[in-house]
Each structure stands twice: as structure tokens, then as C-alpha cells.
Write a protein that holds these residues in place. Structure first.
Motif, short mmCIF file in Angstrom:
data_model
loop_
_atom_site.label_atom_id
_atom_site.label_comp_id
_atom_site.label_asym_id
_atom_site.label_seq_id
_atom_site.Cartn_x
_atom_site.Cartn_y
_atom_site.Cartn_z
N LYS A 273 0.84 -1.21 0.00
CA LYS A 273 0.00 0.00 0.00
C LYS A 273 0.86 1.25 0.00
O LYS A 273 0.61 2.21 -0.72
CB LYS A 273 -0.94 -0.01 1.21
N SER A 274 1.92 1.24 0.79
CA SER A 274 2.84 2.37 0.84
C SER A 274 3.55 2.56 -0.50
O SER A 274 3.69 3.68 -0.99
CB SER A 274 3.87 2.16 1.96
N ALA A 275 3.97 1.45 -1.10
CA ALA A 275 4.69 1.52 -2.37
C ALA A 275 3.80 2.05 -3.49
O ALA A 275 4.28 2.72 -4.42
CB ALA A 275 5.23 0.15 -2.74
N GLN A 276 2.51 1.76 -3.42
CA GLN A 276 1.58 2.19 -4.46
C GLN A 276 1.07 3.61 -4.25
O GLN A 276 0.46 4.19 -5.14
CB GLN A 276 0.38 1.23 -4.51
N SER A 277 1.33 4.19 -3.08
CA SER A 277 0.70 5.46 -2.72
C SER A 277 1.11 6.61 -3.61
O SER A 277 0.38 7.59 -3.75
CB SER A 277 1.02 5.81 -1.26
N SER A 278 2.29 6.53 -4.24
CA SER A 278 2.78 7.64 -5.05
C SER A 278 2.39 7.52 -6.52
O SER A 278 2.75 8.38 -7.33
CB SER A 278 4.31 7.73 -4.94
N LEU A 279 1.63 6.48 -6.89
CA LEU A 279 1.33 6.27 -8.30
C LEU A 279 0.37 7.30 -8.86
O LEU A 279 0.42 7.60 -10.05
CB LEU A 279 0.79 4.85 -8.52
N GLY A 280 -0.49 7.85 -8.01
CA GLY A 280 -1.35 8.94 -8.47
C GLY A 280 -0.53 10.13 -8.93
O GLY A 280 -0.80 10.74 -9.97
N ASP A 281 0.50 10.47 -8.16
CA ASP A 281 1.40 11.55 -8.55
C ASP A 281 2.11 11.21 -9.85
O ASP A 281 2.33 12.08 -10.71
CB ASP A 281 2.44 11.80 -7.45
N TRP A 282 2.49 9.93 -10.01
CA TRP A 282 3.17 9.53 -11.23
C TRP A 282 2.30 9.74 -12.45
O TRP A 282 2.76 10.26 -13.48
CB TRP A 282 3.63 8.08 -11.13
N TRP A 283 1.04 9.34 -12.37
CA TRP A 283 0.16 9.52 -13.53
C TRP A 283 0.01 11.00 -13.88
O TRP A 283 -0.02 11.37 -15.05
CB TRP A 283 -1.22 8.91 -13.24
N ARG A 284 -0.04 11.85 -12.86
CA ARG A 284 -0.14 13.29 -13.13
C ARG A 284 1.16 13.83 -13.73
O ARG A 284 1.14 14.63 -14.66
CB ARG A 284 -0.50 14.04 -11.85
N GLN A 285 2.30 13.38 -13.20
CA GLN A 285 3.59 13.85 -13.70
C GLN A 285 3.81 13.44 -15.15
O GLN A 285 4.42 14.18 -15.93
CB GLN A 285 4.72 13.27 -12.85
N SER A 286 3.34 12.27 -15.51
CA SER A 286 3.63 11.73 -16.83
C SER A 286 2.57 12.06 -17.88
O SER A 286 2.76 11.76 -19.06
CB SER A 286 3.79 10.20 -16.75
N ALA A 287 1.49 12.70 -17.47
CA ALA A 287 0.36 12.94 -18.38
C ALA A 287 0.76 13.69 -19.63
O ALA A 287 0.38 13.33 -20.76
CB ALA A 287 -0.76 13.68 -17.64
N GLU A 288 1.55 14.74 -19.50
CA GLU A 288 1.92 15.56 -20.64
C GLU A 288 2.84 14.82 -21.62
O GLU A 288 2.95 15.22 -22.77
CB GLU A 288 2.60 16.86 -20.19
N SER A 289 3.48 13.77 -21.16
CA SER A 289 4.42 13.04 -22.00
C SER A 289 3.77 11.93 -22.80
O SER A 289 4.39 11.37 -23.70
CB SER A 289 5.54 12.45 -21.14
N ARG A 290 2.52 11.61 -22.49
CA ARG A 290 1.88 10.49 -23.17
C ARG A 290 1.50 10.85 -24.60
O ARG A 290 1.03 11.96 -24.87
CB ARG A 290 0.65 10.04 -22.39
N LEU A 291 1.68 9.90 -25.49
CA LEU A 291 1.39 10.10 -26.90
C LEU A 291 0.07 9.44 -27.32
O LEU A 291 -0.41 9.69 -28.41
CB LEU A 291 2.51 9.48 -27.74
#
Length: 392
Positions: free
Chosen positions: A372-390
């Protein structure tokens, strides 16, 4: 089953991408093929002729001959193509100024497997940094993420744990294509780079590799099939332990075990957990190289029944947790060096922090709470990577 066009296909069909007369370098290996299994080197030589002036290979070499963990590949001064083949897993892991001096642009066509610790993406970043410094353009030809683009697994790499198996904060299973990662890396590390990403045609984020209609050519010697890639994001963590991850067998990363393991006892200990998408079967196996070479190992085979449901990081952390509890006097974390890191334990640079190793020794911390702790930052990851998605 769809049939998609990779970035290589799109690049070859375009006459506008590379400036007239430009000299081209290519980063590739044996998995850089089109749907007819033709090598990217042959295809680009056909397109550019003598303007293709150099080839660069990642870890394991152009033909995937070398094994892992600092088994380096020499440069090939002469090749069947009449050009040098520079190894980017040798005395250098980055193109030197001399290697790219005569080039106008560098084309990168590598098959990633969707996992942070797979070194090809860090070879790409090193190429981007070298070309940014030298004022060279980079083309990244996109290929599918074999695991699709809708699921991620943590944790993110923490600052201070950078290495050649992780040089930017991304999750273990990142859910991005290699060109999407290139766009992200440019924003973070090389904003001055002239980067041109060539997207695929027909790829959708929910596609896993069998959905693409493309041929699987092993991108590295221990990635023989799609099922290997499915379990790899978690199973690669075994490289930080004395458990065999199946190197030296015909099913690397799908076997796990050691001579001290009783397969049935281990399977019983795992019964309190659920691992969707896989079946675990008791086995014995004898690696012919790497850990426990020549010794009979008790362990488990991971059978992938539903690739879309597999969460391999959770699975492997469960394997490590239970095995270390059953065999506290035999289970070990391996010491460095590991992939040119000579101080930190391999498990720390693989997971991206010291947290798992520290919590592993805290009896009050459960596997589920760590996941649960390891997965907690994945929401931030999706937001950080959104602009890079093709791809939507």
C-alpha cells in the motif's frame, strides 16, 4: 488481433523526417525489427546508404550474447555493414563526443519491457544527454510497452538511489512507451535537446504485446518470451537476494528457488495471499550458470494464466517475505557491486529506496501495508507523466 505500425515502420515510410544529406547513427539490437523480422540496420542502410555511419548497441550487445550485471560487450570496429558498432555497455555507457562527432542525428530503436530497471531506457537517456551536449538531433522510434499502458506498480525511485538501473524517479512498472519516456526525460533532464519522437500507428494503451500482432524477438538473453516480461517487474528484485531468479535455466524469471527451499513448504506459506493471474507450481531445477550453478534448487514456477491481472511486484515481494520467514538462517540480501553501484545493496537500487529492506526486518509491518505504501505515489506519477503520453 491488431497489426500496428511501429515507429520504425513510420520512420521508414517518411521522406521528410531526416534532413537531406544528414549523417545518421542508429541505437538498436537484434529485437529492432519490423513485422517481417527484418533488422533495423538493414532497413536504414537501404534507406540512407552510406549516410548510416555508425551503430550503437545497449547492454547484452547487438545480438544479445552477453549476460547481465557488468558483463561488458566490446566495440566492433568492422562489421558486415562496413561501419563501426559501438558498445554502450563497455568502458562507457554513454556515447562519447568522438563517437557522435560525425553524426547529424541519432536514431534510437529499442524494445523496452515496461520496467524501470531494464537498462535500455537509461541507455536512451545517456544518448539524449550526449546529443544535447553536442547539439545533435535525436529520433526515438516508438515500440509497444509489452505490459500495456494502463497499469503501474510502485514504488517510485527515490532521490539518492540513482543508478544504471534507475536514473529518474519512475515506478518499477511504469506504464509508458519508450518514446513517452523520452519526452518525460527531455522535460526533466535535457530541455535543450532537439528531440523528435515517431509514434506508432494503431497502438492503444490497453494493448499487451500479443494484442499488437508483432513478432516477439527476445530483446535480451533472459527475456525469451512475453510471459517473461509479464513477471519481470517483480522477479527482477530477486537479483538483490540469494534466491535464483531462474537465470541459467530455460525459464528465466519464471523459476524461483534455492537449494535450501522445500517447494511445498513455501507454497503453503504463500497460501494466505492472493496473486491474481498466476498459478504457482512446486518444482526443482538446476541452473547451468549464475546463482547456484550446477546445484538442484527447490522452488516454484510461475505460470501466467491471465497476463492482464498479474501484479508481479506484489507477487515477488510476497515470495521474498515468505521465504525469508521460513528460512531466516539461509535467506540473504546480496552485497554490491551491482550494475556499477559499489556501495548500496542491490535490493535498494532495485526497489528504489532502503524502505523495503528496512521494513522487511520489522515484524510489525505486513506485506500488504508495504505494498500500500509503495503504491501510494502512483497517483502523482500519472499526473507527472500525463503531458508526455502520446496515446489516449
Amino acid at each position: 488481433m491488431a497489426s500496428i505500425a511501429t515507429g520504425l515502420d513510420v520512420f521508414l515510410d517518411s521522406s521528410q523526417l531526416v534532413e537531406k544529406g544528414w549523417r545518421v547513427g542508429l541505437v538498436c539490437n537484434q529485437a529492432s525489427v519490423n513485422s517481417r523480422y527484418e533488422l533495423a540496420i538493414d532497413l536504414l542502410e537501404r534507406k540512407f546508404g552510406q549516410r548510416l555511419t555508425g551503430v550503437f548497441s545497449p547492454q547484452h550487445g547487438l545480438w544479445g550474447e552477453e549476460q547481465a550485471n557488468m558483463v561488458e560487450t566490446p566495440h566492433a570496429i568492422r562489421s558486415r555493414w562496413g561501419m563501426p558498432i559501438y558498445s554502450l555497455y563497455s568502458e562507457t555507457r554513454s556515447p562519447t563526443a568522438e563517437m557522435i562527432e560525425s553524426l547529424d542525428c541519432l536514431v534510437i530503436d529499442l524494445q523496452d519491457v515496461g520496467t524501470r530497471v531494464y537498462t535500455f531506457i537509461w541507455t536512451m537517456l545517456a544518448c539524449m544527454q550526449a546529443c544535447a551536449a553536442a547539439g545533435k538531433r535525436v529520433y526515438v522510434l516508438d515500440r509497444p510497452n509489452p505490459l500495456g499502458g494502463t497499469t503501474c506498480e510502485g514504488p517510485l525511485l527515490e532521490d539518492g538511489y540513482q543508478s544504471f538501473v534507475g536514473n529518474s524517479p519512475i515506478p518499477l512498472r511504469h506504464g509508458m512507451t519508450i518514446a513517452e519516456l523520452a519526452r518525460l526525460f527531455m522535460q526533466r533532464h535535457t530541455p535543450q535537446l532537439d528531440l523528435q519522437c515517431v509514434p506508432m500507428v494503431g497502438w492503444r494503451r490497453e494493448m499487451m504485446f500479443p494484442d499488437t500482432g508483432l513478432p516477439w524477438v527476445l530483446p535480451s538473453p533472459n527475456m525469451p518470451r512475453f510471459e517473461t516480461a509479464v513477471v519481470y517487474p517483480g522477479q527482477v528484485l530477486l537479483e538483490g537476494t540469494n534466491l535464483s531468479e531462474g537465470r541459467g535455466t530455460t525459464l528465466p524469471f519464471e523459476f524461483v528457488g534455492a537449494p535450501f527451499v522445500d517447494p511445498w513448504r513455501w507454497l503453503d506459506a504463500l497460501s494466505e495471499y492472493e496473486f491474481p493471474g498466476v498459478h504457482l507450481r512446486p518444482v526443482r531445477f538446476r541452473p547451468v550458470f549464475d546463482k547456484w550453478s550446477g546445484q538442484s534448487c527447490g522452488g516454484l514456477q510461475i505460470h501466467v494464466a491471465d497476463a492482464g491481472k498479474v501484479r508481479s511486484v506484489r507477487l515477488t515481494l510476497g515470495l521474498i517475505a515468505t521465504c525469508s520467514q521460513i528460512y531466516p538462517n539461509f535467506f540473504e540480501w546480496l552485497p554490491p557491486p551491482y550494475e556499477y553501484e559499489f556501495e548500496r545493496p542491490p535490493i535498494d537500487i532495485l526497489t528504489g529506496s532502503s524502505e523495503f529492506r528496512a521494513q522487511h526486518y520489522a515484524d510489525s509491518v505486513s506485506l500488504e501495508s508495504w505494498i500500500k505504501s509503495a503504491q501510494s505515489s502512483l497517483g502523482d506519477w500519472w499526473r507527472q507523466s500525463a503531458e508526455s503520453r502520446l496515446y489516449d
